[in-house]
Write an enzyme that holds these catalytic residues in place. Sequence first.
Site, PDB file in Angstrom:
ATOM      1  N   SER A   1       0.635  -1.129   0.111  1.00 39.99           N
ATOM      2  CA  SER A   1      -0.039   0.006   0.092  1.00 39.99           C
ATOM      3  C   SER A   1       0.694   1.293   0.122  1.00 39.99           C
ATOM      4  O   SER A   1       0.210   2.090  -0.621  1.00 39.99           O
ATOM      5  CB  SER A   1      -1.016  -0.046   1.258  1.00 39.99           C
ATOM      6  OG  SER A   1      -1.756  -1.107   1.217  1.00 39.99           O
TER       7      SER A   1
ATOM      8  N   GLN B   1     -24.118 -19.308   1.677  1.00 38.43           N
ATOM      9  CA  GLN B   1     -25.081 -19.371   2.570  1.00 38.43           C
ATOM     10  C   GLN B   1     -26.397 -19.883   2.226  1.00 38.43           C
ATOM     11  O   GLN B   1     -27.093 -20.985   2.687  1.00 38.43           O
ATOM     12  CB  GLN B   1     -25.365 -18.018   3.316  1.00 38.43           C
ATOM     13  CG  GLN B   1     -26.316 -18.180   4.547  1.00 38.43           C
ATOM     14  CD  GLN B   1     -25.338 -18.904   5.937  1.00 38.43           C
ATOM     15  OE1 GLN B   1     -24.161 -19.134   5.866  1.00 38.43           O
ATOM     16  NE2 GLN B   1     -26.188 -19.305   6.864  1.00 38.43           N
TER      17      GLN B   1
ATOM     18  N   GLU C   1      -4.307  -3.895  -6.535  1.00 39.85           N
ATOM     19  CA  GLU C   1      -4.881  -2.582  -7.201  1.00 39.85           C
ATOM     20  C   GLU C   1      -5.358  -1.518  -6.074  1.00 39.85           C
ATOM     21  O   GLU C   1      -5.984  -0.566  -6.490  1.00 39.85           O
ATOM     22  CB  GLU C   1      -5.612  -2.651  -8.346  1.00 39.85           C
ATOM     23  CG  GLU C   1      -4.624  -3.464  -9.476  1.00 39.85           C
ATOM     24  CD  GLU C   1      -5.278  -3.240 -10.942  1.00 39.85           C
ATOM     25  OE1 GLU C   1      -5.692  -2.319 -11.087  1.00 39.85           O
ATOM     26  OE2 GLU C   1      -5.395  -4.335 -11.745  1.00 39.85           O
TER      27      GLU C   1
ATOM     28  N   GLY D   1     -24.930 -26.403   2.938  1.00 36.77           N
ATOM     29  CA  GLY D   1     -23.678 -27.206   3.128  1.00 36.77           C
ATOM     30  C   GLY D   1     -23.058 -27.377   1.549  1.00 36.77           C
ATOM     31  O   GLY D   1     -22.053 -27.853   1.434  1.00 36.77           O
TER      32      GLY D   1
END
Length: 382
Positions: free
Chosen positions: A132, A336, A363, A340
Amino acid sequence: MNFQLTEEQLMIKETARKFAVEELAPKAAERDEKEEFPHEEIKKLAELGFMGMMTPEKYGGAGLDTISYVLAMEEISKVDASVGVIMSVNNSLVCWPIEIYGTEEQKLKYLPRLARGELLGAFCLSEPEAGSDASNQRTTAVRDGDFYILNGTKNFITNGVYANILIVFAQTDKEKGPKGISAFIVEKDFPGVIVAKKEKKLGIRSSDTAQIVFEDCKVPVANRLGEEGMGFKIAMTTLNGGRIGIAAQALGIAQASLEASIKYAKERKTFGKFLAEHQAIQFKIADMATKIEAARLLTFLAAWKKDRGEKYVKEASMAKLMASQVAVEAALEAVQIHGGYGYIKDFPVERYLRDSKITEIYEGTSEIQRIIIARELLEMKV
């Protein structure tokens, strides 16, 4: 405001969709599992003009606008985000800076071959101590007659293993800090360019990411991109445009997550009803679709401003911030909704989740995007 896409833009979108479904989809999961680079698929993508979409026809590109690029990126990334980022780097981070900052000789030498897929590009900015904090470059370039001698290490380089052309940033004058950084077009076969290792990753696994080391690498002065000291400016302006591409990649992942969720909700029954009939699932799908559309409009706005030659720094960061966040949220919700089954590789949503996270990191992290947006707003108020 006109939200109607042109016939050409619709054609580009459909071409990208068809290619993604027919050429990418059959082996996308297998490439991910094996961490296998899509060599043949990239060649075919180049044949369609998608590896140099915004590069002018004069230099062998398709000469298309940024909106068309966003549309194609979303369709490609919806099926295989790894191919999406390979395409994005070549277009946004390699072809674009050469077109904008390169000499006529550099443009004629490199752009046609990059656009045709004969060469593949990589963008070498990040380092072990400069992620960064991109201005903290430790790689050096010392002038020696008609050459610069490069020494240093670059980290997390997309296309790093297979790229032929590297856009490399290095300090030519440490005393000047960021203003002492210069940019170079480095050919992979220059002596002293070493691919030190290929990274093993959570997601976008068929896109290669590498550490590249430069040991007394001799780069001709003719391969300097722009003037000495322009490197940091080149890097930052290039990333502004690159973020539009990553926003489009994130949109593709998010849209894929939504479509997979809708399909599964219409097929799966629980408690005697299809999932789609449960209000809890309906709310999840409604929220996903709303957020995706908002992110898409932000991305189109950034692309539209870029095409008009207007300032688009804030809009690009907003689009990247929003779209990447939505991609992660949509992929999580998709898992979700699948329950499973969402956690196993028989369904693609687990790959979407793994692929989505990097869009919040590369980026420019989401935190960096917020800094950019805030700075732009505060500067506008002064």
